[in-house]
Design a protein around this motif. Structure first.
Motif, PDB file in Angstrom:
ATOM      1  N   UNK A 135      59.645-108.051 -72.542  1.00 56.45           N
ATOM      2  CA  UNK A 135      60.754-107.950 -73.477  1.00 56.45           C
ATOM      3  C   UNK A 135      61.679-109.145 -73.331  1.00 56.45           C
ATOM      4  N   UNK A 136      62.251-109.599 -74.447  1.00 59.83           N
ATOM      5  CA  UNK A 136      63.212-110.688 -74.442  1.00 59.83           C
ATOM      6  C   UNK A 136      64.470-110.224 -73.728  1.00 59.83           C
ATOM      7  N   UNK A 137      64.943-110.954 -72.687  1.00 59.89           N
ATOM      8  CA  UNK A 137      66.140-110.523 -71.978  1.00 59.89           C
ATOM      9  C   UNK A 137      67.349-110.559 -72.886  1.00 59.89           C
ATOM     10  N   UNK A 138      68.274-109.620 -72.685  1.00 64.58           N
ATOM     11  CA  UNK A 138      69.486-109.545 -73.468  1.00 64.58           C
ATOM     12  C   UNK A 138      70.533-110.486 -72.881  1.00 64.58           C
ATOM     13  N   UNK A 139      71.070-111.383 -73.698  1.00 65.29           N
ATOM     14  CA  UNK A 139      72.071-112.332 -73.251  1.00 65.29           C
ATOM     15  C   UNK A 139      73.452-111.889 -73.721  1.00 65.29           C
ATOM     16  N   UNK A 140      74.432-112.233 -72.926  1.00 65.89           N
ATOM     17  CA  UNK A 140      75.795-111.928 -73.323  1.00 65.89           C
ATOM     18  C   UNK A 140      76.218-112.875 -74.429  1.00 65.89           C
ATOM     19  N   UNK A 141      77.374-112.594 -75.031  1.00 62.70           N
ATOM     20  CA  UNK A 141      77.843-113.440 -76.132  1.00 62.70           C
ATOM     21  C   UNK A 141      78.069-114.865 -75.652  1.00 62.70           C
ATOM     22  N   UNK A 142      78.607-115.005 -74.436  1.00 59.80           N
ATOM     23  CA  UNK A 142      78.847-116.339 -73.899  1.00 59.80           C
ATOM     24  C   UNK A 142      77.552-117.078 -73.654  1.00 59.80           C
ATOM     25  N   UNK A 143      76.539-116.347 -73.186  1.00 62.47           N
ATOM     26  CA  UNK A 143      75.251-116.978 -72.935  1.00 62.47           C
ATOM     27  C   UNK A 143      74.558-117.327 -74.233  1.00 62.47           C
ATOM     28  N   UNK A 144      74.675-116.484 -75.237  1.00 62.45           N
ATOM     29  CA  UNK A 144      74.050-116.752 -76.517  1.00 62.45           C
ATOM     30  C   UNK A 144      74.614-118.020 -77.138  1.00 62.45           C
ATOM     31  N   UNK A 183      89.169-124.557 -67.863  1.00 58.25           N
ATOM     32  CA  UNK A 183      88.038-123.684 -68.235  1.00 58.25           C
ATOM     33  C   UNK A 183      86.687-124.241 -67.813  1.00 58.25           C
ATOM     34  N   UNK A 184      86.710-125.413 -67.210  1.00 54.23           N
ATOM     35  CA  UNK A 184      85.448-126.087 -66.880  1.00 54.23           C
ATOM     36  C   UNK A 184      84.568-125.237 -65.967  1.00 54.23           C
ATOM     37  N   UNK A 185      85.158-124.674 -64.918  1.00 57.12           N
ATOM     38  CA  UNK A 185      84.371-123.902 -63.954  1.00 57.12           C
ATOM     39  C   UNK A 185      83.710-122.695 -64.611  1.00 57.12           C
ATOM     40  N   UNK A 186      84.484-121.975 -65.430  1.00 56.18           N
ATOM     41  CA  UNK A 186      83.916-120.782 -66.075  1.00 56.18           C
ATOM     42  C   UNK A 186      82.850-121.156 -67.091  1.00 56.18           C
ATOM     43  N   UNK A 187      83.060-122.280 -67.788  1.00 57.69           N
ATOM     44  CA  UNK A 187      82.056-122.716 -68.759  1.00 57.69           C
ATOM     45  C   UNK A 187      80.757-123.114 -68.068  1.00 57.69           C
ATOM     46  N   UNK A 188      80.873-123.802 -66.948  1.00 54.64           N
ATOM     47  CA  UNK A 188      79.687-124.197 -66.197  1.00 54.64           C
ATOM     48  C   UNK A 188      78.951-122.971 -65.651  1.00 54.64           C
ATOM     49  N   UNK A 189      79.715-121.959 -65.228  1.00 53.71           N
ATOM     50  CA  UNK A 189      79.094-120.741 -64.729  1.00 53.71           C
ATOM     51  C   UNK A 189      78.289-120.041 -65.827  1.00 53.71           C
ATOM     52  N   UNK A 190      78.848-120.005 -67.041  1.00 52.19           N
ATOM     53  CA  UNK A 190      78.138-119.388 -68.159  1.00 52.19           C
ATOM     54  C   UNK A 190      76.825-120.137 -68.457  1.00 52.19           C
ATOM     55  N   UNK A 191      76.924-121.475 -68.443  1.00 53.44           N
ATOM     56  CA  UNK A 191      75.726-122.269 -68.707  1.00 53.44           C
ATOM     57  C   UNK A 191      74.685-122.045 -67.617  1.00 53.44           C
ATOM     58  N   UNK A 192      75.127-122.011 -66.359  1.00 53.96           N
ATOM     59  CA  UNK A 192      74.205-121.818 -65.245  1.00 53.96           C
ATOM     60  C   UNK A 192      73.520-120.460 -65.336  1.00 53.96           C
ATOM     61  N   UNK A 193      74.313-119.423 -65.712  1.00 48.33           N
ATOM     62  CA  UNK A 193      73.731-118.093 -65.866  1.00 48.33           C
ATOM     63  C   UNK A 193      72.692-118.090 -66.986  1.00 48.33           C
ATOM     64  N   UNK A 194      73.033-118.772 -68.077  1.00 46.12           N
ATOM     65  CA  UNK A 194      72.082-118.840 -69.181  1.00 46.12           C
ATOM     66  C   UNK A 194      70.781-119.504 -68.758  1.00 46.12           C
ATOM     67  N   UNK A 195      70.899-120.630 -68.040  1.00 46.62           N
ATOM     68  CA  UNK A 195      69.697-121.319 -67.571  1.00 46.62           C
ATOM     69  C   UNK A 195      68.871-120.441 -66.643  1.00 46.62           C
ATOM     70  N   UNK A 196      69.550-119.663 -65.779  1.00 44.75           N
ATOM     71  CA  UNK A 196      68.829-118.771 -64.869  1.00 44.75           C
ATOM     72  C   UNK A 196      68.069-117.699 -65.635  1.00 44.75           C
ATOM     73  N   UNK A 197      68.756-117.114 -66.637  1.00 42.08           N
ATOM     74  CA  UNK A 197      68.116-116.074 -67.452  1.00 42.08           C
ATOM     75  C   UNK A 197      66.937-116.652 -68.222  1.00 42.08           C
ATOM     76  N   UNK A 198      67.148-117.852 -68.777  1.00 42.12           N
ATOM     77  CA  UNK A 198      66.085-118.493 -69.543  1.00 42.12           C
ATOM     78  C   UNK A 198      64.885-118.805 -68.660  1.00 42.12           C
ATOM     79  N   UNK A 199      65.149-119.352 -67.465  1.00 45.64           N
ATOM     80  CA  UNK A 199      64.060-119.680 -66.542  1.00 45.64           C
ATOM     81  C   UNK A 199      63.305-118.432 -66.127  1.00 45.64           C
ATOM     82  N   UNK A 200      64.055-117.350 -65.844  1.00 45.04           N
ATOM     83  CA  UNK A 200      63.413-116.095 -65.459  1.00 45.04           C
ATOM     84  C   UNK A 200      62.541-115.559 -66.579  1.00 45.04           C
TER      85      UNK A 200
END
Length: 236
Positions: A3-12, A84-101
């Motif tokens: 199944x396609x993992x569900x991403x949060x709005x920030x990750x999307x 907001x840089x730190x939080x934005x980078x965290x969102x991107x990193x989470x997205x990359x992790x979800x995508x890689x998984x």
């Protein structure tokens, strides 16, 4: 099926490959370089105990992170906002992790499906290995007894050389004696057939006559090897 993992709005928001806001410009190159350097410092500060291999990957990771926040930022001011840089980078990193998984799970599912398909395929036919004796029994008779020998140039030249040597032999041996002495009994069928067909026995008896010798050499050198098989009667 995975199944396609569900991403949060920030990750999307990170999945958008276009340029958000339309403000991006080649003039931003200097600011982008500064941002990459800042991200590298942030990663290195958080990963001080990592090995040399990890350190070599940091610039590449920083560039990927910067590209994502640059494309997704609604304005230049939002892009360079340190608050907001730190939080934005965290969102991107989470997205990359979800995508890689997700990609890893898809690859694993494809491999499992390929294994299932492979297991469902019928077993390949096992080819039995025959001993030389078994192989010989499977061949046509003319190949078993050496009669089908007129098919290669190297063989024809070899047989012609044997015929000349047999003809010139001082002791005038029989074909069997001569070929046994030479270790060429596998060519008996070819030699015996040609000797009989071209009357070389008769010419050898007259080889003291220059004309008979000349005729024998002419006959041997003009022998054609186009014939494919010989009957047993031809060599008896």
């Amino acid at each position: 099926m995975v199944n396609q993992p569900q991403l949060t709005q920030g990750q999307q928001q990170m999945t958008h490959h276009g340029l958000n806001g339309g403000w991006q410009s080649p003039k931003d190159l200097s600011s982008r370089r500064n941002m990459i350097a800042k991200i590298i410092q942030m990663i290195q500060h958080r990963s001080q105990n990592e090995d040399a291999e990890w350190s070599r990957k940091v610039p590449f990771m920083a560039k990927k992170l910067e590209e994502s926040i640059y494309r997704s930022a609604p304005s230049f001011e939002a892009y360079i906002d340190d608050n907001t840089l730190k939080s934005r980078l965290q969102k991107v990193a989470i997205y990359f992790c979800v995508k890689t998984k997700h990609e890893r799970e898809q690859m694993q599912a494809q491999k499992q499906q390929q294994r299932r398909l492979h297991q469902q395929q019928p077993e390949p036919t096992v080819h039995q290995h025959h001993s030389p004796q078994q192989t010989k029994m499977c061949l046509p008779r003319e190949q078993m007894d050496g009669n089908s020998m007129f098919n290669t140039k190297s063989h024809s030249e070899n047989v012609k050389a044997l015929l000349i040597e047999w003809f010139e032999h001082e002791e005038e041996p029989s074909i069997n004696q001569f070929l046994t002495e030479k270790g060429e009994m596998d060519k008996k069928a070819s030699v015996a057939f040609l000797v009989k067909k071209h009357g070389l026995h008769r010419l050898r008896k007259k080889r003291g006559n220059p004309e008979a010798r000349k005729e024998a050499m002419r006959v041997i050198n003009t022998i054609s090897f186009k014939k494919k098989s010989v009957t047993p009667a031809d060599v008896e």
